[in-house]
Design an enzyme around this catalytic site. Structure first.
Site, mmCIF file in Angstrom:
data_model
loop_
_atom_site.group_PDB
_atom_site.id
_atom_site.type_symbol
_atom_site.label_atom_id
_atom_site.label_comp_id
_atom_site.label_asym_id
_atom_site.label_seq_id
_atom_site.Cartn_x
_atom_site.Cartn_y
_atom_site.Cartn_z
ATOM 1 N N LYS A 189 -22.443 55.080 -19.984
ATOM 2 C CA LYS A 189 -23.396 54.641 -18.967
ATOM 3 C C LYS A 189 -23.760 55.796 -18.015
ATOM 4 C CE LYS A 189 -23.537 50.352 -20.466
ATOM 5 N NZ LYS A 189 -22.599 50.172 -21.604
HETATM 6 C C1 LIG Z 1 -22.025 48.629 -21.976
HETATM 7 C C2 LIG Z 1 -22.449 47.215 -21.934
HETATM 8 C C3 LIG Z 1 -21.545 46.162 -21.693
HETATM 9 C C4 LIG Z 1 -20.058 46.355 -21.643
HETATM 10 O O1 LIG Z 1 -19.597 47.232 -20.703
HETATM 11 P P1 LIG Z 1 -18.043 47.583 -20.653
HETATM 12 O O2 LIG Z 1 -17.911 48.243 -19.308
HETATM 13 O O3 LIG Z 1 -17.758 48.496 -21.790
HETATM 14 O O4 LIG Z 1 -17.275 46.320 -20.735
HETATM 15 C C5 LIG Z 1 -22.030 44.881 -21.570
HETATM 16 N N1 LIG Z 1 -23.335 44.610 -21.695
HETATM 17 C C6 LIG Z 1 -24.239 45.579 -21.951
HETATM 18 C C7 LIG Z 1 -25.689 45.207 -22.058
HETATM 19 C C8 LIG Z 1 -23.825 46.907 -22.089
HETATM 20 O O5 LIG Z 1 -24.724 47.857 -22.350
#
Ligand SMILES: *Cc1c(COP(=O)(O)O)cnc(C)c1O
EC number: 2.6.1.59
Length: 376
Positions: free
Chosen positions: A181
């Protein structure tokens, strides 16, 4: 090799981690957790932000706070990451998938109301690629049917819809700080809480069902087991890593948007010639350069382009396999209405390398290779 993603690193992370160690406070809810939460509260205007161990866990907290029970239904897109559904399936709920809009890849807000039944408890808009869902329509449907709105804003930090920060519009919003992210702590996330009334319960669910948060603030003289709960606090070491990036969030955001705009400019001729499609950003949405994707003609063309890019040392990836067609989706969920776009569009979407630190000449090289593939 140009990697698809490189985790963000600004340079101050090691100092802050050292500081956390020297503070002799490496468990959760120390100085860096507080700094990160306050930064998020300030920037989004949400009432309360709780740092969590992941966006998945933030969504689990939201499901607990929305009192999701076995048999309840939760409306969401099928074109999303598994966590969106997992958090509710864990509570025994049924994910009800509705189709997406082909332009933004977000849930089609015009299809939500027809999927509402007596059992519906919540709607979960996913702001794909940091581009806001049609929140006015979604909030209106939710108000009329008394549904919770839980925003999966995993990709949406620093982006907004009609001036409102994503994640701070619904009852709850969930951010991700996974290494893929825009801002990261390795694994981590945050829960944004809009209503005062939910804060106390949220703190208890997050602290193993205890009122330890109150105890830390000196509001009670001992903490006790109050309710069921789990452990959703990240370590201070992770929060320290994240804070180094939040401090520089504007610069990181600007750099990502510059790269995104460069991809757009360089690939526009291909789109004008009708060979590929480029992302669509509604004019009232401010995005955050989380992702740059293109759409190919179909699955075969995409596979050939991925191979061609790999031969040229460029890693491009696709996602998601629609949840309703995956084994767990077939078992736990159902699709409401027709799948006009979810499967078709998911099969032709391709993500190009995008990360803080990617260079302009690398973007030119990648865009050049995409053009070469199409004979441009
Ligand atoms: C990355 C992501 C998640 C999960 O995030 P984590 O921090 O790895 O649990 C959930 N929903 C979307 C749309 C994502 O892109």
């Amino acid at each position: 090799m140009i990697r698809f993603n490189v985790p963000p690193f600004t340079g101050k992370e090691m100092d802050y981690i050292r500081q956390a160690v020297e503070n002799q406070k490496i468990c959760g809810d120390g100085e860096f957790t507080r700094k990160c939460s306050e930064w998020i509260e300030e920037r989004t205007g949400t009432r309360k932000c709780l740092l969590t161990t992941s966006c998945t866990h933030a969504t689990e907290l939201a499901a607990l706070l929305a009192h999701i029970q076995p048999g309840d239904e939760v409306i969401m897109p099928s074109y999303t990451f598994v966590s969106t559904a997992d958090a509710f399936v864990l509570r025994g709920a049924v994910p009800v998938f509705v189709d997406i809009r082909p332009d933004t890849m977000n849930i089609d807000e015009t299809l939500i109301e027809a999927a509402v039944t007596e059992k519906t408890k919540a709607v979960v808009p996913v702001h794909y690629a940091g581009v806001g869902c049609e929140m006015d329509t979604i909030m209106d449907i939710a108000a009329r049917h008394h549904l919770y709105v839980i925003e999966d804003a995993a990709q949406g930090i620093m982006a907004s819809y009609k001036g409102k920060p994503l994640g701070a519009i619904g009852d709850f919003g969930c951010f991700s700080f996974h290494e893929t992210k825009n801002y990261s702590m390795g694994e981590g996330g945050a829960l944004l809480i809009r209503n005062e009334k939910d804060i106390e319960d949220a703190e208890i669910f997050r602290e193993k069902g205890t009122d330890r948060s109150k105890y830390y603030r000196g509001q009670v003289d001992k903490y006790r087991w109050q309710n069921y709960g789990s452990s959703y606090l990240p370590s201070e070491l992770n929060a320290a890593y994240l804070y180094a990036q939040l401090e520089m969030a504007d610069a990181i955001n600007e750099e990502r948007l510059n790269l995104w705009n460069q991809y757009w400019r360089e690939l526009e001729p291909l789109a004008e010639a009708g060979r590929i499609e480029l992302p669509f950003i509604p004019d009232y949405c401010v995005q955050n350069g989380h992702m740059f994707y293109i759409k190919n003609a179909d699955l075969e063309e995409r596979a050939a382009l991925i191979d061609f890019l790999k031969e040229n040392d460029i890693l491009a990836v696709f996602h998601y396999i629609p949840l309703h067609s995956a084994p767990a989706g077939l078992k736990y969920g159902r699709f409401h209405g027709e799948d006009r776009y979810t499967t078709r569009e998911s099969e032709r979407l391709l993500r190009l390398p995008m990360y803080y630190g990617l260079k302009e000449d690398q973007v030119s090289f990648i865009a050049g290779k995409v053009k070469e593939f199409y004979g441009f």
